[in-house]
Enzyme design. Structure first.
Site, PDB file in Angstrom:
ATOM      1  N   TRP A 102      39.197  42.267  60.438  1.00  0.00           N
ATOM      2  CA  TRP A 102      38.913  41.925  59.043  1.00  0.00           C
ATOM      3  C   TRP A 102      37.441  41.600  58.837  1.00  0.00           C
ATOM      4  O   TRP A 102      36.868  41.899  57.795  1.00  0.00           O
ATOM      5  CB  TRP A 102      39.827  40.787  58.579  1.00  0.00           C
ATOM      6  CG  TRP A 102      41.246  41.242  58.533  1.00  0.00           C
ATOM      7  CD1 TRP A 102      42.260  40.885  59.373  1.00  0.00           C
ATOM      8  CD2 TRP A 102      41.807  42.204  57.637  1.00  0.00           C
ATOM      9  NE1 TRP A 102      43.412  41.553  59.046  1.00  0.00           N
ATOM     10  CE2 TRP A 102      43.170  42.367  57.990  1.00  0.00           C
ATOM     11  CE3 TRP A 102      41.296  42.932  56.564  1.00  0.00           C
ATOM     12  CZ2 TRP A 102      44.022  43.236  57.302  1.00  0.00           C
ATOM     13  CZ3 TRP A 102      42.147  43.807  55.884  1.00  0.00           C
ATOM     14  CH2 TRP A 102      43.487  43.948  56.252  1.00  0.00           C
ATOM     15  N   ASP A 168      36.818  34.013  54.598  1.00  0.00           N
ATOM     16  CA  ASP A 168      38.063  34.718  54.287  1.00  0.00           C
ATOM     17  C   ASP A 168      39.188  33.950  54.972  1.00  0.00           C
ATOM     18  O   ASP A 168      39.458  34.138  56.151  1.00  0.00           O
ATOM     19  CB  ASP A 168      37.989  36.160  54.802  1.00  0.00           C
ATOM     20  CG  ASP A 168      39.305  36.911  54.621  1.00  0.00           C
ATOM     21  OD1 ASP A 168      40.266  36.331  54.072  1.00  0.00           O
ATOM     22  OD2 ASP A 168      39.369  38.081  55.044  1.00  0.00           O
ATOM     23  N   LYS A 192      50.358  35.485  52.921  1.00  0.00           N
ATOM     24  CA  LYS A 192      50.581  34.912  54.247  1.00  0.00           C
ATOM     25  C   LYS A 192      50.996  33.443  54.143  1.00  0.00           C
ATOM     26  O   LYS A 192      52.050  33.062  54.623  1.00  0.00           O
ATOM     27  CB  LYS A 192      49.320  35.062  55.095  1.00  0.00           C
ATOM     28  CG  LYS A 192      48.864  36.524  55.225  1.00  0.00           C
ATOM     29  CD  LYS A 192      47.560  36.660  55.961  1.00  0.00           C
ATOM     30  CE  LYS A 192      47.022  38.075  55.895  1.00  0.00           C
ATOM     31  NZ  LYS A 192      47.855  39.071  56.578  1.00  0.00           N
TER      32      LYS A 192
END
Length: 357
Positions: A102, A168, A192
């Site tokens: 990511w 993030d 999530k």
């Protein structure tokens, strides 16, 4: 049919009490005669839902008054572009820390809008603070506290001085208390630890709002959404509502993020102990940087992977296959995964090793 223990990295399982409450309110939200899905986002009913969700999130995370909270669309991936579009003006350069998949995606997107300095790059571990090669003139420093695919997590918050820190937090937000004041921007996809897919939460310090790169679309300007209280366009109302139920669950059922952290740390320890105490399973991550949320592990014989997954499924332990780029297994144990689910997985792993090891 009994519910499974869903170890998916996202969309992930939701607390059962949240789903049950949503079911109760599906057709008629608190006497309104309509579902939340049918409400005008500007009507008083939904406005009350939105206000409570934000207030609860602010309370849970201790968000200071000089930060704005946005409920947006586009997933965390849209923030890979929105962050540089909104923070690069006047500087044109940003620092990024690369610790996995990511991070790499965020870096690739940022390079479209300005110069990127790679402050550190690691694999299956995270860099120490004194190893960070930070720029004195960077507009911001970006990092991914938890890499869901590799299972790498920072055990500390990087010190960046007066340069805004951007995180993030898609896979780690609300898993434990954090000091929001140490960050310039926090963003997180909901699927999530917050709620269902379709919503992205952005927490941004007020002094970072306003200036954008020339040509930035209105929908990609933080100021657009701040000025409209996240109602510039029709927001993902049902995902916002469900996220609010999760915030309420964290506050009133769990008892806040301190309690949630205790549970999460305990769950992770049980699973890592099972891996480390075995000659059959292995985890590739440096122990000091192991994730609480995403636990990858391999079997001594990869030919048994399919059998492991098949037998686990019969025990209601699902979505354990590792990411295609890494292989092996991955157990994502976000907030909503009950300790009972981790206990069941550990017991299955021990039994599988006994029969196949």
């Amino acid at each position: 049919m009994a519910r499974v223990f869903n170890f998916s990295a996202g969309p992930a399982m939701l607390p059962q009490v949240v789903i049950e409450r949503a079911r109760e309110e599906m057709l008629d939200w608190q006497g309104s005669g309509m579902s939340v899905m049918e409400m005008s986002h500007r009507g008083k009913e939904f406005m009350s839902i939105a206000a409570k969700a934000e207030a609860d999130l602010r309370e849970l995370m201790g968000i200071p008054s000089n930060y704005k909270v946005l409920f947006l669309q586009g997933g965390a991936s849209s923030q890979f572009a929105m962050v540089p579009m909104n923070l690069l003006p006047g500087k044109g350069r940003a620092d990024y820390i690369n610790t996995g998949s990511w991070s790499k995606k965020a870096i690739a997107e940022a390079k479209r809008y300005g110069q990127v300095n790679l402050a550190a790059e690691t694999s299956m571990t995270c860099p120490a603070q004194d190893a960070l090669q930070l720029s004195a003139d960077a507009a911001y420093v970006h990092y991914t506290p938890n890499e869901t695919i590799q299972g790498v997590e920072f055990p500390y918050v990087p010190e960046t001085g007066d340069i805004p820190l951007v995180a993030d937090m898609s896979s780690t937000i609300l898993s434990r208390p954090i000091d929001v004041s140490r960050f310039g921007v926090i963003y997180a996809g909901a699927q999530k630890n917050i709620g269902p897919a379709g919503l992205t939460v952005v927490i941004v310090r007020e002094d970072l709002i306003g200036e954008c790169l020339e040509g930035t679309p209105s929908m990609f300007q933080y100021k657009t959404h701040v000025d409209a209280d996240s109602m510039y366009n029709t927001p993902p109302t049902y995902a916002w509502y469900l996220s609010g139920l999760v915030f309420d669950w964290l506050k009133n059922d769990i008892g806040g993020l301190d309690k949630m952290a205790e549970i999460n740390e305990r769950k992770a320890k049980k699973l890592y102990d099972a891996v480390d105490g075995s000659g059959f399973y292995a985890n590739p991550v440096e122990p000091s940087c192991r994730s609480w949320m995403n636990v990858p592990f391999t079997l001594a014989n990869a030919d048994l992977d399919a059998t492991f997954l098949e037998e686990a499924g019969k025990q209601r332990l699902t979505t354990l296959k590792g990411h295609r780029s890494v292989g092996g297994m991955r157990a994502s144990i976000y907030n909503a995964m009950p300790e009972e689910g981790v206990d069941a997985l550990v017991a299955f792993m021990a039994d599988f090793e006994k029969r196949h090891g």
